[in-house]
Enzyme design. Structure first.
Site, PDB file in Angstrom:
ATOM      1  N   CYS A 180      20.954  -3.698 -12.744  1.00  0.00           N
ATOM      2  CA  CYS A 180      19.651  -3.566 -13.423  1.00  0.00           C
ATOM      3  C   CYS A 180      19.775  -3.008 -14.827  1.00  0.00           C
ATOM      4  CB  CYS A 180      18.719  -2.680 -12.605  1.00  0.00           C
ATOM      5  SG  CYS A 180      18.177  -3.466 -11.089  1.00  0.00           S
TER       6      CYS A 180
HETATM    7  N1  COA Z   1       5.491  -3.347   5.567  1.00  0.00           N
HETATM    8  C1  COA Z   1       5.006  -2.347   6.335  1.00  0.00           C
HETATM    9  N2  COA Z   1       5.686  -1.213   6.579  1.00  0.00           N
HETATM   10  C2  COA Z   1       6.919  -1.102   6.064  1.00  0.00           C
HETATM   11  C3  COA Z   1       7.493  -2.108   5.271  1.00  0.00           C
HETATM   12  C4  COA Z   1       6.726  -3.273   5.036  1.00  0.00           C
HETATM   13  N3  COA Z   1       7.186  -4.288   4.288  1.00  0.00           N
HETATM   14  N4  COA Z   1       8.713  -1.719   4.867  1.00  0.00           N
HETATM   15  C5  COA Z   1       8.918  -0.499   5.397  1.00  0.00           C
HETATM   16  N5  COA Z   1       7.826  -0.126   6.127  1.00  0.00           N
HETATM   17  C6  COA Z   1       7.638   1.114   6.884  1.00  0.00           C
HETATM   18  C7  COA Z   1       8.977   1.718   7.285  1.00  0.00           C
HETATM   19  O1  COA Z   1       9.397   1.183   8.505  1.00  0.00           O
HETATM   20  C8  COA Z   1       8.645   3.190   7.379  1.00  0.00           C
HETATM   21  O2  COA Z   1       8.002   3.427   8.613  1.00  0.00           O
HETATM   22  P1  COA Z   1       8.247   4.831   9.374  1.00  0.00           P
HETATM   23  O3  COA Z   1       7.727   5.888   8.434  1.00  0.00           O
HETATM   24  O4  COA Z   1       7.457   4.659  10.627  1.00  0.00           O
HETATM   25  O5  COA Z   1       9.724   4.922   9.569  1.00  0.00           O
HETATM   26  C9  COA Z   1       7.610   3.387   6.286  1.00  0.00           C
HETATM   27  O6  COA Z   1       7.054   2.087   6.014  1.00  0.00           O
HETATM   28  C10 COA Z   1       8.220   3.927   5.007  1.00  0.00           C
HETATM   29  O7  COA Z   1       9.387   3.135   4.686  1.00  0.00           O
HETATM   30  P2  COA Z   1      10.381   3.501   3.550  1.00  0.00           P
HETATM   31  O8  COA Z   1      11.426   2.438   3.410  1.00  0.00           O
HETATM   32  O9  COA Z   1      10.865   4.890   3.737  1.00  0.00           O
HETATM   33  O10 COA Z   1       9.369   3.384   2.309  1.00  0.00           O
HETATM   34  P3  COA Z   1       9.387   4.087   0.917  1.00  0.00           P
HETATM   35  O11 COA Z   1       8.108   4.796   0.758  1.00  0.00           O
HETATM   36  O12 COA Z   1      10.663   4.806   0.625  1.00  0.00           O
HETATM   37  O13 COA Z   1       9.327   2.816  -0.071  1.00  0.00           O
HETATM   38  C11 COA Z   1      10.791   1.496  -1.443  1.00  0.00           C
HETATM   39  C12 COA Z   1      10.346   1.834  -0.044  1.00  0.00           C
HETATM   40  C13 COA Z   1      11.972   0.560  -1.377  1.00  0.00           C
HETATM   41  C14 COA Z   1       9.630   0.781  -2.159  1.00  0.00           C
HETATM   42  C15 COA Z   1      11.139   2.777  -2.201  1.00  0.00           C
HETATM   43  O14 COA Z   1      12.053   3.553  -1.454  1.00  0.00           O
HETATM   44  C16 COA Z   1      11.754   2.520  -3.554  1.00  0.00           C
HETATM   45  O15 COA Z   1      11.142   1.939  -4.414  1.00  0.00           O
HETATM   46  N6  COA Z   1      12.967   3.005  -3.772  1.00  0.00           N
HETATM   47  C17 COA Z   1      13.686   2.824  -5.025  1.00  0.00           C
HETATM   48  C18 COA Z   1      13.875   1.388  -5.230  1.00  0.00           C
HETATM   49  C19 COA Z   1      14.710   1.093  -6.412  1.00  0.00           C
HETATM   50  O16 COA Z   1      14.461   1.510  -7.503  1.00  0.00           O
HETATM   51  N7  COA Z   1      15.724   0.329  -6.213  1.00  0.00           N
HETATM   52  C20 COA Z   1      16.520  -0.076  -7.267  1.00  0.00           C
HETATM   53  C21 COA Z   1      16.699  -1.513  -7.135  1.00  0.00           C
HETATM   54  S1  COA Z   1      17.215  -2.085  -8.658  1.00  0.00           S
END
Ligand code: COA
Length: 374
Positions: A156
């Site tokens: 990225c």
């Molecule tokens: N729909 C519904 N629920 C979902 C889901 C979806 N598509 N994906 C995950 N969930 C659920 C999970 O199972 C989890 O449930 P639980 O609390 O019962 O275990 C809950 O939602 C939270 O999931 P989590 O993965 O911990 O979400 P988050 O709030 O951390 O958000 C991201 C996920 C990926 C959006 C976030 O972590 C993020 O943006 N991280 C940085 C990403 C980044 O910059 N990456 C770099 C790439 S270049």
């Protein structure tokens, strides 16, 4: 040493859009099929049932509302779940080169520079469609540029690292003009069947033209300085490469050959890294928060950008100070901060200072401090 300016930028946006609602319908249909096909194993506790995705979760967790893609039919077909991109013959332009051509032409037109006067083309992206010849050399050929081209990959952060490489070459006098291009077909390295990440990415291509400030004929963004940093982490990883991995049962294991991340850890570890990087860069350049007119940040997650904006400015950014485009484009890897820059920079006036910053896998973070002139 010559001063360097960004004199043009361009964005190629694919014609196809996938909304969150469309994406979730396809994902949930796939999950239902999977659960039906594995009903006995799920009942026996041998396989986990797949849970449904939700559009509300996607917006609240990421700020993403839709994404542009090169092909939506394959992604939205529960029997396929990946883009169907036609394999080009060796005699026709590659798909990345084609996207690059459009973005570069826009950047050259804005800068009022003829392609033949460009000395270097750098294609800086997270994934390249082939190992060699370099996509950049194909773009150089299609545009009719002189000099040389090469590909580079810092995930990225590829755009800002590419800008630093080009700016350093111009400063040293080895070249006078360079195109830094970021064709990102993120849809091809995303696992659309993984609920945790299926909503994250979109496709796009950006380009910027850099030249000696003395040669610039119109409005420009002079590069005051650049700064790049890396720190090894496995939390964002894609093992795709020539070492084809197999599972013990002999089947190809595709999951680790696509984008994988430990999103929570990325969130926690990258935020302090990026905030400190930007603050140090500004301090070393004598730029205070009040001197900064705009922050063009990497576009991965809205909460992340809100946090970085607050930390860097010491207050909640005013609307427009830190423009987000991820609601429309999703995460477009290296291209995100350049889309924000290209779309939200024309209103700055001479003397205004802004900062482009991208960050991601590696970990990596790159920042480019620019000043509007002309
Ligand atoms: N729909 C519904 N629920 C979902 C889901 C979806 N598509 N994906 C995950 N969930 C659920 C999970 O199972 C989890 O449930 P639980 O609390 O019962 O275990 C809950 O939602 C939270 O999931 P989590 O993965 O911990 O979400 P988050 O709030 O951390 O958000 C991201 C996920 C990926 C959006 C976030 O972590 C993020 O943006 N991280 C940085 C990403 C980044 O910059 N990456 C770099 C790439 S270049």
């Amino acid at each position: 040493m010559d001063q360097v300016a960004i004199t043009g930028s361009g964005v190629f946006t694919p014609s196809e859009i996938i909304t969150n609602d469309e994406l979730v319908v396809a994902f949930n249909a796939y999950a239902d099929r999977f659960n039906a096909a594995h009903a006995d194993a799920i009942a026996a506790g041998e396989v986990d049932a797949m849970a449904h995705s939700s559009a509300d979760f996607i917006v609240s967790a990421s700020g993403i509302e839709q994404r542009f893609v090169m092909d939506k039919t394959g992604v939205l077909d529960p029997a396929v779940m990946h883009p169907l991109l036609r394999q080009r013959s060796d005699d026709e332009p590659g798909i990345m080169a084609e996207m690059a051509l459009d973005a570069c032409t826009k950047a050259l037109t804005q800068a009022n520079v003829a392609a033949e006067n460009v000395d270097a083309v750098i294609v800086a992206a997270s994934n390249h469609e082939r190992a060699y010849p370099a996509i950049a050399i194909e773009v150089q050929d299609l545009l009719g540029c002189g000099g040389f081209g090469f590909d580079m990959n810092v995930a990225c952060s590829s755009a800002t690292f590419g800008i630093q490489a080009a700016a350093d070459m111009i400063r040293s006098g080895s070249i006078a003009k360079a195109l830094v291009v970021n064709p990102e077909i993120c849809s091809a390295h995303l696992e659309w069947r993984d609920r945790d990440c299926h909503f994250i990415f979109g496709d796009v291509c950006t380009a910027v033209l850099l030249e000696r400030e003395a040669d610039a004929t119109g409005p420009r963004f002079t590069i005051r300085s650049t700064r790049c940093a890396t720190q090894f982490s496995n939390n964002i990883r894609n093992n795709n490469g020539f070492l084809r991995r197999t599972r013990p049962d002999g089947l190809a294991d595709r999951r680790d050959m696509q984008f994988m991340q430990n999103g929570r850890k990325v969130f926690k570890e990258v935020l302090p890294l990026v905030s400190a990087h930007i603050q140090d860069h500004m301090t070393d350049e004598g730029i205070g928060a009040d001197d900064l007119k705009r922050l063009w940040l990497h576009q991965a997650n809205k909460s992340m950008n809100d946090f970085i904006g607050r930390k860097v400015l010491g207050r909640t950014p005013e609307p427009g100070e830190q423009p987000n485009i991820l609601q429309d484009y999703a995460n477009t890897s290296s291209a995100g901060s350049i889309i924000a820059f290209s779309r939200h920079s024309a209103d700055l006036t001479p003397g205004d200072v802004g900062l482009i910053c991208s960050f991601g896998a590696g970990y990596s973070v790159g920042s480019v401090l620019v000043e509007r002139r002309g």
